[in-house]
Motif scaffolding. Sequence first.
Motif, mmCIF file in Angstrom:
data_model
loop_
_atom_site.group_PDB
_atom_site.id
_atom_site.type_symbol
_atom_site.label_atom_id
_atom_site.label_comp_id
_atom_site.label_asym_id
_atom_site.label_seq_id
_atom_site.Cartn_x
_atom_site.Cartn_y
_atom_site.Cartn_z
ATOM 1 N N LEU A 1 0.716 -1.104 -0.053
ATOM 2 C CA LEU A 1 -0.137 0.168 -0.028
ATOM 3 C C LEU A 1 0.838 1.221 0.012
ATOM 4 N N ASP A 2 0.289 2.319 -0.739
ATOM 5 C CA ASP A 2 0.976 3.536 -0.717
ATOM 6 C C ASP A 2 0.165 4.863 -0.620
ATOM 7 N N PRO A 3 -0.519 5.205 0.527
ATOM 8 C CA PRO A 3 -1.670 6.331 0.361
ATOM 9 C C PRO A 3 -1.117 7.707 0.218
ATOM 10 N N ILE B 1 -5.085 -0.666 -4.796
ATOM 11 C CA ILE B 1 -4.586 -1.620 -4.136
ATOM 12 C C ILE B 1 -4.679 -3.016 -4.996
ATOM 13 N N PRO B 2 -3.384 -3.690 -4.974
ATOM 14 C CA PRO B 2 -2.095 -3.202 -4.454
ATOM 15 C C PRO B 2 -1.370 -2.122 -4.832
ATOM 16 N N THR C 1 -6.098 4.513 1.479
ATOM 17 C CA THR C 1 -6.357 6.141 1.130
ATOM 18 C C THR C 1 -6.202 6.773 2.516
ATOM 19 N N MET C 2 -5.704 7.982 2.542
ATOM 20 C CA MET C 2 -5.555 8.811 3.710
ATOM 21 C C MET C 2 -5.902 10.136 3.473
ATOM 22 N N ASP C 3 -7.133 10.591 3.652
ATOM 23 C CA ASP C 3 -7.598 11.900 3.242
ATOM 24 C C ASP C 3 -6.814 12.848 3.868
ATOM 25 N N PRO C 4 -6.046 13.945 3.269
ATOM 26 C CA PRO C 4 -5.254 15.065 3.927
ATOM 27 C C PRO C 4 -5.942 15.798 4.811
ATOM 28 N N VAL D 1 -3.437 -6.685 1.599
ATOM 29 C CA VAL D 1 -2.930 -7.496 0.334
ATOM 30 C C VAL D 1 -2.465 -8.765 0.662
ATOM 31 N N HIS D 2 -3.370 -9.817 0.297
ATOM 32 C CA HIS D 2 -3.055 -11.067 0.747
ATOM 33 C C HIS D 2 -2.073 -11.630 -0.454
ATOM 34 N N GLU D 3 -0.560 -11.958 0.092
ATOM 35 C CA GLU D 3 0.265 -12.516 -0.871
ATOM 36 C C GLU D 3 1.461 -13.114 0.079
ATOM 37 N N ASP D 4 2.061 -13.997 -0.610
ATOM 38 C CA ASP D 4 3.142 -14.645 0.206
ATOM 39 C C ASP D 4 4.447 -13.655 0.262
#
Length: 336
Positions: free
Chosen positions: A36-38, A45-46, A62-65, A318-321
């Motif tokens: 993730l990178d908001p 995503i991803p 998401t991070m609303d400023p 995010v579901h990944e190995d």
Amino acid sequence: MYWSSLLLTAAAALVPGAHGAATLRFSCSQLVVDRLDPLVNPGVIPSPHLHQVVGGNSFNVTMDPSVDISTTSTCTSCTPTEDFSNYWTGVLFFRARNGTFKRVNTMGNGLGFSQANGGQTVYYLSSGKVTAFKPGFRMTVGDPTFRTAAQLNAKYRYMTYTCLATDMTRSGATTNFPKGTCAAGIMVSIRFPTCWDGVNLDSPDHQSHIAYPAGAGCPATHPVSIPQVFYETYWDTRPFNDKSQWPADGSQPFVWSFGDATGYGIHGDYVFGWKGDALQRAMDANCNSDLFSNAINCPTLKTQTLQQANTCTTKRMVHEDLDGWLKELPGGMQVM
């Protein structure tokens, strides 16, 4: 006295002013490792590559400023309990001789924070009067596309790697990945600029609203002195010191999650989230860390133990190995 002197020297060298020094240093345990990178990829995503994140548990896709994250987080993985900021970087991977990848874990800083559940050490430095960040402030430093020393050195300062012989090693820093084995791991240091334009809490590239000092002070375009945010991340590369598993040509085996095998793409992200005026109070009080116990020497701040900070985590979205041996980097990022 060496450690204390080093911090004071760093603060004085990088932030203009002469009205006392703040060397606020504390641990932030691992909050989550997720794709993730908001800030750079809000709502995606991803995100293209993997990050390791510390700080407040309101970190999200998401991070609303316009939302003060100090009011939405219910815990923080940092020891100051009023700091709900989020701090993140890429993730280090080991690339074995057979071409597979293994994620490298972070570990607690051996200088006082070895009981932390990974994460990183965060500093706020000043050598004079500074203006603390405002709710909604965010910034990045570095460029993940860079692959040469010339690119990095032309634009950014103080982005380095230290091959740790012991936890105390603080010499021999390079701007590229260390070439040999590192007995106590690799420390990655990321320092943000210390001047702000005084108007914009962000900018389209997340960097134009901040700048490095020019000579004895901030440039006219960015006249406001701000604290220097500084990350130190200990990467536990010790399990990968067997050179028989390194590339056959003997080249260094580490690569960032965004595909950088040189180290010059080093970068960091920051979203401010201190509660109320807590950071301004700490800077005005010239807060620092105790030389012997590494406790925060700052009566104006409330703190928690490393053990309490370790309990603040979030689940991966995010579901990944991320724990086994992988055929490719998460997101299929190409090494280059």
